[in-house]
Structures are given as C-alpha cells and as structure tokens.
Write a protein that holds these residues in place. Structure first.
Motif, PDB file in Angstrom:
ATOM      1  N   LEU A 170       0.846  -1.187   0.000  1.00 53.28           N
ATOM      2  CA  LEU A 170       0.000   0.000   0.000  1.00 53.28           C
ATOM      3  C   LEU A 170       0.885   1.242   0.000  1.00 53.28           C
ATOM      4  CD1 LEU A 170      -2.883   1.178   0.187  1.00 53.28           C
ATOM      5  CD2 LEU A 170      -2.630   1.113   2.671  1.00 53.28           C
ATOM      6  N   PHE A 171       0.852   1.983  -1.106  1.00 57.55           N
ATOM      7  CA  PHE A 171       1.562   3.256  -1.224  1.00 57.55           C
ATOM      8  C   PHE A 171       0.517   4.364  -1.172  1.00 57.55           C
ATOM      9  CE2 PHE A 171       4.522   0.407  -3.417  1.00 57.55           C
ATOM     10  CZ  PHE A 171       5.725   0.762  -2.810  1.00 57.55           C
ATOM     11  N   PRO A 172       0.170   4.829   0.023  1.00 55.84           N
ATOM     12  CA  PRO A 172      -0.893   5.836   0.106  1.00 55.84           C
ATOM     13  C   PRO A 172      -0.420   7.190  -0.400  1.00 55.84           C
ATOM     14  CG  PRO A 172       0.059   5.458   2.262  1.00 55.84           C
ATOM     15  CD  PRO A 172       0.720   4.477   1.322  1.00 55.84           C
ATOM     16  N   GLY A 173      -1.296   7.856  -1.093  1.00 55.77           N
ATOM     17  CA  GLY A 173      -1.044   9.219  -1.544  1.00 55.77           C
ATOM     18  C   GLY A 173      -2.032  10.139  -0.874  1.00 55.77           C
ATOM     19  N   PRO A 174      -1.843  11.426  -1.024  1.00 58.05           N
ATOM     20  CA  PRO A 174      -2.791  12.354  -0.402  1.00 58.05           C
ATOM     21  C   PRO A 174      -4.160  12.275  -1.066  1.00 58.05           C
ATOM     22  CG  PRO A 174      -1.243  13.533  -1.791  1.00 58.05           C
ATOM     23  CD  PRO A 174      -0.795  12.104  -1.766  1.00 58.05           C
ATOM     24  N   LYS A 175      -5.170  12.566  -0.305  1.00 56.73           N
ATOM     25  CA  LYS A 175      -6.532  12.661  -0.821  1.00 56.73           C
ATOM     26  C   LYS A 175      -6.734  14.111  -1.233  1.00 56.73           C
ATOM     27  CE  LYS A 175     -10.645  10.976  -1.548  1.00 56.73           C
ATOM     28  NZ  LYS A 175     -10.895  10.459  -2.851  1.00 56.73           N
ATOM     29  N   LEU A 176      -7.145  14.309  -2.472  1.00 57.65           N
ATOM     30  CA  LEU A 176      -7.290  15.654  -3.006  1.00 57.65           C
ATOM     31  C   LEU A 176      -8.701  16.183  -2.789  1.00 57.65           C
ATOM     32  CD1 LEU A 176      -5.777  17.878  -4.541  1.00 57.65           C
ATOM     33  CD2 LEU A 176      -6.567  16.829  -6.666  1.00 57.65           C
ATOM     34  N   VAL A 177      -8.781  17.396  -2.281  1.00 56.03           N
ATOM     35  CA  VAL A 177     -10.035  18.121  -2.088  1.00 56.03           C
ATOM     36  C   VAL A 177      -9.960  19.361  -2.978  1.00 56.03           C
ATOM     37  CG1 VAL A 177     -11.378  19.494  -0.434  1.00 56.03           C
ATOM     38  CG2 VAL A 177     -10.383  17.309   0.264  1.00 56.03           C
ATOM     39  N   ALA A 178     -11.075  19.712  -3.619  1.00 60.28           N
ATOM     40  CA  ALA A 178     -11.115  20.916  -4.453  1.00 60.28           C
ATOM     41  C   ALA A 178     -12.345  21.736  -4.085  1.00 60.28           C
ATOM     42  CB  ALA A 178     -11.153  20.553  -5.932  1.00 60.28           C
ATOM     43  N   GLY A 179     -12.186  23.056  -4.158  1.00 55.99           N
ATOM     44  CA  GLY A 179     -13.302  23.925  -3.815  1.00 55.99           C
ATOM     45  C   GLY A 179     -13.166  25.295  -4.444  1.00 55.99           C
ATOM     46  N   CYS A 180     -14.196  26.105  -4.224  1.00 58.69           N
ATOM     47  CA  CYS A 180     -14.268  27.439  -4.821  1.00 58.69           C
ATOM     48  C   CYS A 180     -14.468  28.513  -3.772  1.00 58.69           C
ATOM     49  CB  CYS A 180     -15.458  27.528  -5.779  1.00 58.69           C
ATOM     50  SG  CYS A 180     -15.276  26.591  -7.287  1.00 58.69           S
ATOM     51  N   PHE A 181     -13.744  29.600  -3.958  1.00 54.99           N
ATOM     52  CA  PHE A 181     -14.054  30.847  -3.285  1.00 54.99           C
ATOM     53  C   PHE A 181     -14.893  31.631  -4.284  1.00 54.99           C
ATOM     54  CE2 PHE A 181     -10.942  32.061   0.301  1.00 54.99           C
ATOM     55  CZ  PHE A 181     -11.092  30.832   0.894  1.00 54.99           C
ATOM     56  N   VAL A 182     -16.214  31.594  -4.102  1.00 56.35           N
ATOM     57  CA  VAL A 182     -17.110  32.340  -4.971  1.00 56.35           C
ATOM     58  C   VAL A 182     -17.078  33.785  -4.484  1.00 56.35           C
ATOM     59  CG1 VAL A 182     -19.455  32.553  -5.860  1.00 56.35           C
ATOM     60  CG2 VAL A 182     -18.541  30.277  -5.296  1.00 56.35           C
ATOM     61  N   ILE A 183     -16.641  34.687  -5.377  1.00 55.48           N
ATOM     62  CA  ILE A 183     -16.451  36.089  -5.012  1.00 55.48           C
ATOM     63  C   ILE A 183     -17.498  36.943  -5.729  1.00 55.48           C
ATOM     64  CG2 ILE A 183     -14.833  38.031  -4.955  1.00 55.48           C
ATOM     65  CD1 ILE A 183     -13.894  35.549  -3.332  1.00 55.48           C
ATOM     66  N   ASP A 184     -18.235  37.734  -4.951  1.00 50.85           N
ATOM     67  CA  ASP A 184     -19.240  38.629  -5.505  1.00 50.85           C
ATOM     68  C   ASP A 184     -19.125  39.973  -4.795  1.00 50.85           C
ATOM     69  OD1 ASP A 184     -21.393  39.521  -7.025  1.00 50.85           O
ATOM     70  OD2 ASP A 184     -22.883  38.750  -5.614  1.00 50.85           O
ATOM     71  N   ASP A 185     -18.863  41.005  -5.558  1.00 51.99           N
ATOM     72  CA  ASP A 185     -18.767  42.362  -5.021  1.00 51.99           C
ATOM     73  C   ASP A 185     -17.764  42.450  -3.863  1.00 51.99           C
ATOM     74  OD1 ASP A 185     -19.410  45.080  -5.012  1.00 51.99           O
ATOM     75  OD2 ASP A 185     -21.066  44.800  -3.576  1.00 51.99           O
TER      76      ASP A 185
END
Length: 190
Positions: free
Chosen positions: A53-68
């Motif tokens: 078992l060669f574990p790698g990082p678990k990737l998380v992705a998200g957004c900074f929704v910017i308005d005004d």
C-alpha cells in the motif's frame, strides 16, 4: 438499514485512511507493517499476495465564490466540523480533475453553477497531511446560493467580517488568509 440503501459518507472514518487499513484491497487478506527494501521505511503489505500500500494524499477541491468583493462561505451541516464555516468543496473523484470537482462540489453544496477563475492556492493541514486542498476563485452563476444537507447556512462575507473564530479547518483559515492578502492594495513607496 437494508444492504442497498443509500448512505451519507462518514468523513471522520474517511480520515482514518490509510493509517487504519487492515485488509488488502486486492485479495482481502490481512495487511501487516513490513520494512520495504530501498525505501528504508515501513509500509502495509498484504500477507497473502504481497500487495504494498503506497498511500497518496486525498485531493479536495473547492471554490471561493467572489461577488462584489465578498466571499461565499457555508456553515457545515455535516461532520466533521458541523456548524463551522468553510467554502464549497469536497473530494476529487478518481479520474476527475480538480477544476471540474470544484465546480461540481459548489453546485452540490450551494446550488450554484459558477464560472471558474484562477487558482487561489494549494493548502495542506500539517495535522492532517493526507489531505491536500486546491482552491479556485470563481464568479457566481445566475442562481442565488442555497442551503443543502451539507450547508445549513450560506452567506457572503466581506474580508473584515469573516468569522475567524468559527472557521472549520486549518486549510480554510489558510485559504481565507491568502484571499484576504490578495485583496489588499500594495503600498506605494515614497
């Protein structure tokens, strides 16, 4: 609960991977820690088929929704960190790129189809190094943000109104800090 009933993922258990893996994902036999030649370190190895078992990082992705000039945050409706503030995001599925995952997670969590902008940054929590978080800036879609099972409240915050004392994760704090720094005007030298 019946065998095929849908369930909500237990994200606390997800964080136990790979440290608490007990069985081989290929053949189901027990795993044991063994010294791995050439690496000089221990890895989990299957006692039957010798899968390492060669574990790698678990990737998380998200957004900074910017308005005004304000950033969209959601109050988590699920564990971990239920009731605390973060941005829309979640795990990247196998075979999915991080940009597509950020857009998908934003739609799932706050009901918005966003226009993805540039990468804000990549963040890792030193206490949970198995998780790496990729954060993109985004423009809001036509839909107003809405609540979901994962978001019990959704609000835009100006940089001076961010609820720092009630932020969900160290990576959320790091990303918010990077965003706030990016919004400050550079000083003019005299």
């Amino acid at each position: 609960m019946k065998k095929h009933d849908p369930i909500h993922p237990n994200h606390g258990v997800q964080r136990d991977y790979p440290a608490k893996v007990k069985f081989c994902p290929l053949c189901g036999a027990a795993m044991e820690s063994r010294m791995l030649m050439l690496e000089n370190g221990e890895r989990k190895v299957c006692t039957r088929c010798s899968f390492v078992l060669f574990p790698g990082p678990k990737l998380v992705a998200g957004c900074f929704v910017i308005d005004d000039g304000r950033v969209l945050l959601l109050r988590r409706g699920i564990e971990p960190a239920v009731g605390r503030w973060t941005f829309p995001g979640g795990y990247v599925d196998f075979g999915e790129n991080s940009a597509d995952a950020a857009i998908r997670e934003t739609l799932e969590e706050v009901g918005m189809r966003v226009a993805l902008g540039p990468l804000l940054g990549v963040f890792t929590d030193s206490m949970t190094p198995a998780i790496t978080v990729v954060v993109y800036l985004a423009r809001p879609g036509k839909e107003p943000p809405s609540k979901s099972d994962e978001a019990s409240e959704v609000r835009y915050f100006a940089r001076d109104d961010i609820p720092w004392h009630d932020v969900a994760f160290p990576t959320t704090t790091d990303a918010l800090t990077a965003w706030v720094a990016s919004t400050r005007k550079p000083r003019q030298s005299s």
